[in-house]
Scaffold this motif. Structure first.
Motif, PDB file in Angstrom:
ATOM      1  N   SER A 244      39.482  32.523  31.740  1.00 26.21           N
ATOM      2  CA  SER A 244      39.049  32.214  30.375  1.00 26.21           C
ATOM      3  C   SER A 244      39.616  33.253  29.409  1.00 26.21           C
ATOM      4  CB  SER A 244      37.523  32.210  30.286  1.00 26.21           C
ATOM      5  OG  SER A 244      37.093  32.171  28.938  1.00 26.21           O
ATOM      6  N   GLN A 245      40.022  32.802  28.225  1.00 28.86           N
ATOM      7  CA  GLN A 245      40.552  33.718  27.221  1.00 28.86           C
ATOM      8  C   GLN A 245      39.454  34.348  26.368  1.00 28.86           C
ATOM      9  OE1 GLN A 245      43.366  31.447  24.952  1.00 28.86           O
ATOM     10  NE2 GLN A 245      44.880  31.391  26.595  1.00 28.86           N
ATOM     11  N   ALA A 246      38.221  33.896  26.541  1.00 28.26           N
ATOM     12  CA  ALA A 246      37.126  34.407  25.722  1.00 28.26           C
ATOM     13  C   ALA A 246      36.808  35.855  26.093  1.00 28.26           C
ATOM     14  CB  ALA A 246      35.892  33.535  25.892  1.00 28.26           C
ATOM     15  N   PRO A 247      36.751  36.760  25.120  1.00 29.15           N
ATOM     16  CA  PRO A 247      36.432  38.165  25.411  1.00 29.15           C
ATOM     17  C   PRO A 247      35.111  38.343  26.159  1.00 29.15           C
ATOM     18  CG  PRO A 247      37.241  37.943  23.169  1.00 29.15           C
ATOM     19  CD  PRO A 247      37.050  36.555  23.687  1.00 29.15           C
ATOM     20  N   ALA A 248      34.155  37.460  25.918  1.00 27.92           N
ATOM     21  CA  ALA A 248      32.849  37.579  26.567  1.00 27.92           C
ATOM     22  C   ALA A 248      32.932  37.354  28.077  1.00 27.92           C
ATOM     23  CB  ALA A 248      31.864  36.588  25.952  1.00 27.92           C
ATOM     24  N   ASN A 249      34.042  36.753  28.540  1.00 26.94           N
ATOM     25  CA  ASN A 249      34.179  36.426  29.962  1.00 26.94           C
ATOM     26  C   ASN A 249      35.101  37.387  30.701  1.00 26.94           C
ATOM     27  OD1 ASN A 249      32.528  34.136  29.645  1.00 26.94           O
ATOM     28  ND2 ASN A 249      34.282  32.871  29.043  1.00 26.94           N
ATOM     29  N   VAL A 250      35.351  38.551  30.116  1.00 21.24           N
ATOM     30  CA  VAL A 250      36.325  39.469  30.704  1.00 21.24           C
ATOM     31  C   VAL A 250      35.921  39.911  32.116  1.00 21.24           C
ATOM     32  CG1 VAL A 250      35.257  41.501  29.631  1.00 21.24           C
ATOM     33  CG2 VAL A 250      37.652  41.573  30.338  1.00 21.24           C
ATOM     34  N   MET A 251      34.645  40.163  32.358  1.00 21.23           N
ATOM     35  CA  MET A 251      34.230  40.607  33.681  1.00 21.23           C
ATOM     36  C   MET A 251      34.369  39.483  34.707  1.00 21.23           C
ATOM     37  SD  MET A 251      33.694  43.726  33.644  1.00 21.23           S
ATOM     38  CE  MET A 251      33.136  43.785  35.347  1.00 21.23           C
ATOM     39  N   GLN A 252      34.059  38.241  34.292  1.00 17.81           N
ATOM     40  CA  GLN A 252      34.223  37.119  35.219  1.00 17.81           C
ATOM     41  C   GLN A 252      35.699  36.920  35.565  1.00 17.81           C
ATOM     42  OE1 GLN A 252      31.886  37.148  32.706  1.00 17.81           O
ATOM     43  NE2 GLN A 252      30.374  37.418  34.326  1.00 17.81           N
ATOM     44  N   CYS A 253      36.576  37.132  34.584  1.00 15.76           N
ATOM     45  CA  CYS A 253      38.013  37.031  34.847  1.00 15.76           C
ATOM     46  C   CYS A 253      38.459  38.117  35.824  1.00 15.76           C
ATOM     47  CB  CYS A 253      38.800  37.141  33.543  1.00 15.76           C
ATOM     48  SG  CYS A 253      38.590  35.725  32.449  1.00 15.76           S
ATOM     49  N   LYS A 254      37.891  39.299  35.671  1.00 14.48           N
ATOM     50  CA  LYS A 254      38.230  40.394  36.584  1.00 14.48           C
ATOM     51  C   LYS A 254      37.836  40.033  38.007  1.00 14.48           C
ATOM     52  CE  LYS A 254      37.289  45.258  37.599  1.00 14.48           C
ATOM     53  NZ  LYS A 254      36.940  44.974  39.006  1.00 14.48           N
ATOM     54  N   PHE A 255      36.635  39.478  38.189  1.00 22.14           N
ATOM     55  CA  PHE A 255      36.191  39.089  39.522  1.00 22.14           C
ATOM     56  C   PHE A 255      37.084  37.990  40.102  1.00 22.14           C
ATOM     57  CE2 PHE A 255      31.732  40.345  37.938  1.00 22.14           C
ATOM     58  CZ  PHE A 255      31.948  41.670  38.308  1.00 22.14           C
ATOM     59  N   ALA A 256      37.488  37.037  39.241  1.00 24.40           N
ATOM     60  CA  ALA A 256      38.358  35.948  39.705  1.00 24.40           C
ATOM     61  C   ALA A 256      39.715  36.491  40.142  1.00 24.40           C
ATOM     62  CB  ALA A 256      38.522  34.910  38.599  1.00 24.40           C
ATOM     63  N   LEU A 257      40.276  37.410  39.363  1.00 22.80           N
ATOM     64  CA  LEU A 257      41.562  38.006  39.722  1.00 22.80           C
ATOM     65  C   LEU A 257      41.448  38.839  40.997  1.00 22.80           C
ATOM     66  CD1 LEU A 257      42.877  39.096  36.200  1.00 22.80           C
ATOM     67  CD2 LEU A 257      43.833  37.310  37.681  1.00 22.80           C
ATOM     68  N   ASP A 258      40.315  39.499  41.161  1.00 28.83           N
ATOM     69  CA  ASP A 258      40.085  40.277  42.379  1.00 28.83           C
ATOM     70  C   ASP A 258      40.060  39.360  43.596  1.00 28.83           C
ATOM     71  OD1 ASP A 258      39.315  42.751  43.820  1.00 28.83           O
ATOM     72  OD2 ASP A 258      37.442  41.644  44.139  1.00 28.83           O
ATOM     73  N   PHE A 259      39.439  38.187  43.439  1.00 22.22           N
ATOM     74  CA  PHE A 259      39.415  37.203  44.527  1.00 22.22           C
ATOM     75  C   PHE A 259      40.835  36.758  44.869  1.00 22.22           C
ATOM     76  CE2 PHE A 259      39.410  32.779  45.922  1.00 22.22           C
ATOM     77  CZ  PHE A 259      38.527  32.822  46.993  1.00 22.22           C
ATOM     78  N   GLY A 260      41.631  36.439  43.839  1.00 24.27           N
ATOM     79  CA  GLY A 260      43.006  36.018  44.074  1.00 24.27           C
ATOM     80  C   GLY A 260      43.843  37.107  44.717  1.00 24.27           C
ATOM     81  N   PHE A 261      43.646  38.362  44.287  1.00 28.57           N
ATOM     82  CA  PHE A 261      44.404  39.470  44.866  1.00 28.57           C
ATOM     83  C   PHE A 261      44.049  39.654  46.337  1.00 28.57           C
ATOM     84  CE2 PHE A 261      44.726  44.009  45.938  1.00 28.57           C
ATOM     85  CZ  PHE A 261      46.086  44.192  45.735  1.00 28.57           C
ATOM     86  N   THR A 262      42.760  39.555  46.665  1.00 27.70           N
ATOM     87  CA  THR A 262      42.338  39.694  48.058  1.00 27.70           C
ATOM     88  C   THR A 262      42.932  38.573  48.911  1.00 27.70           C
ATOM     89  OG1 THR A 262      40.252  40.677  47.326  1.00 27.70           O
ATOM     90  CG2 THR A 262      40.353  39.905  49.592  1.00 27.70           C
ATOM     91  N   PHE A 263      42.940  37.356  48.377  1.00 23.01           N
ATOM     92  CA  PHE A 263      43.528  36.214  49.084  1.00 23.01           C
ATOM     93  C   PHE A 263      45.011  36.466  49.363  1.00 23.01           C
ATOM     94  CE2 PHE A 263      45.442  32.087  49.626  1.00 23.01           C
ATOM     95  CZ  PHE A 263      44.489  31.343  50.308  1.00 23.01           C
ATOM     96  N   SER A 264      45.704  37.113  48.428  1.00 19.61           N
ATOM     97  CA  SER A 264      47.143  37.360  48.592  1.00 19.61           C
ATOM     98  C   SER A 264      47.442  38.347  49.711  1.00 19.61           C
ATOM     99  CB  SER A 264      47.741  37.881  47.278  1.00 19.61           C
ATOM    100  OG  SER A 264      47.295  39.199  47.010  1.00 19.61           O
ATOM    101  N   ASN A 265      46.433  39.068  50.182  1.00 16.17           N
ATOM    102  CA  ASN A 265      46.630  40.028  51.272  1.00 16.17           C
ATOM    103  C   ASN A 265      46.457  39.407  52.652  1.00 16.17           C
ATOM    104  OD1 ASN A 265      47.162  42.643  49.979  1.00 16.17           O
ATOM    105  ND2 ASN A 265      45.147  42.361  49.063  1.00 16.17           N
ATOM    106  N   LEU A 266      46.164  38.107  52.689  1.00 20.23           N
ATOM    107  CA  LEU A 266      46.073  37.425  53.979  1.00 20.23           C
ATOM    108  C   LEU A 266      47.453  37.319  54.608  1.00 20.23           C
ATOM    109  CD1 LEU A 266      43.610  34.548  53.005  1.00 20.23           C
ATOM    110  CD2 LEU A 266      43.090  36.538  54.443  1.00 20.23           C
ATOM    111  N   ALA A 267      47.484  37.161  55.923  1.00 18.72           N
ATOM    112  CA  ALA A 267      48.754  37.034  56.624  1.00 18.72           C
ATOM    113  C   ALA A 267      49.448  35.741  56.242  1.00 18.72           C
ATOM    114  CB  ALA A 267      48.516  37.070  58.143  1.00 18.72           C
TER     115      ALA A 267
END
Length: 328
Positions: A244-267
């Motif tokens: 989301s581009q909304a400033p109020a959702n910045v923490m939720q975006c961080k959690f979503a990106l963290d999920f994607g980054f963790t997924f990228s570390n799979l074999a």
């Protein structure tokens, strides 16, 4: 995965014709592209589609009511997750053979029935995880060999802040709790289990203790075993993280990106399935069908064994339909 809200319903009604529109997501582009390429194949091929959603009531067959005449239609209660299979898979859902463009529109119509509802954060919010499968059977008459390729598309319901999405109501234990609130809590829990599983696998990979196997039962929800091939690296996978581009959702975006980054570390690595003799697969399907029919004669109407046997019966009958089409 599918496109903007409501696009599958409009596509099913013929609003976009039978071509690929810029608003289509990955799945509608894939089914149209694969079907068009099959028109130029010389060897016998059959393309089969199925789709389910994981809702709070369990796995729901979205193709019920859309199945092509002459195909064996499942009932909602027959769908189950077979954890004993390698890899684990959903069985018992209806299949539709994609013979022409009208069958593609039937699949779009089925997907348009997905469980959605308005919340305090979205006008149209997914209340379930949606799975769509395309299975391509390619048959070599000379060697009686069958090559099977399966494409899996998963549209995960987003995690939501229950307080914001449901007007401050977060008490799911209340007997009068809104079903949308309960669905949101269930989706949040299943996503948490998925994230936990991914982190466990990544941790095992980094410590070099990963042996390629994991018990999916301990993660409690069917979502995890159904995407196991992506988690173990056996299937080439793409994950798309929506922000989301909304400033109020910045923490939720961080959690979503963290999920994607963790997924990228799979074999990463794929296990190519070798062609199998069609006669052998047909024999197994007929034996499974006969065994399921015999077991159902004496099984209790509410037993787990009965549900599994009904699912096996649906799967075996659907595969035998494919066999007949390949041998025509």
């Amino acid at each position: 995965m599918f496109g903007p809200p409501g696009i599958m319903g409009r596509a099913a009604a013929g609003e976009y014709g039978l071509g690929i529109t810029p608003d289509y997501g990955i799945f509608p582009r894939a089914i149209i592209s694969i079907f068009n390429k099959l028109k130029h194949r010389s060897n016998p091929c059959v393309l089969v589609a199925s789709t389910i959603e994981l809702a709070i009531t369990g796995a729901v067959d979205m193709l019920v009511g859309e199945v092509h005449h002459g195909h064996y239609q499942a009932h909602q209660q027959t769908i189950t997750v077979d954890n004993s299979a390698d890899p684990p898979k959903a069985i018992g859902q209806s299949y539709i053979v994609i013979n022409d463009e009208r069958d593609i529109l039937k699949v779009f119509s089925a997907i348009s029935s997905r469980n959605t509802a308005g919340t305090g954060m979205n006008d149209s919010s997914s209340r379930s995880h949606c799975f769509a499968w395309l299975t391509l059977y390619s048959y070599d008459h000379a060697g009686d060999k069958l090559q099977t390729s399966r494409f899996q598309f998963v549209d995960l319901a987003g995690s939501e802040r229950l307080k914001d999405a449901h007007n401050g109501n977060t008490n799911v234990r209340n007997s009068t709790a809104d079903m949308n609130l309960i669905a949101g809590a269930v989706n949040n829990y299943s996503l948490m289990m998925l994230s936990t599983c991914i982190r466990d696998i990544v941790r095992a990979l980094k410590s070099r203790s990963w042996d390629g196997h994991i018990s999916y039962r301990k993660y409690l929800v069917p979502l995890v075993p159904l995407i196991s091939e992506s988690l173990t690296g056996e299937a080439p996978s793409l994950i798309v993280v929506c922000l989301s581009q909304a400033p109020a959702n910045v923490m939720q975006c961080k959690f979503a990106l963290d999920f994607g980054f963790t997924f990228s570390n799979l074999a990463v690595g794929s296990r190519k399935k070798r062609p199998e003799r069609l006669a052998k697969l047909e024999r197994i399907a007929r034996e499974t069908k006969a065994g399921a029919e015999a077991a159902l004669e004496g099984a209790h109407s509410q037993s787990k064994t009965r549900n599994l046997r009904e699912a096996q019966l649906v799967d075996s009958k659907n595969f035998l339909v494919v066999v007949d089409l390949l041998r025509k």
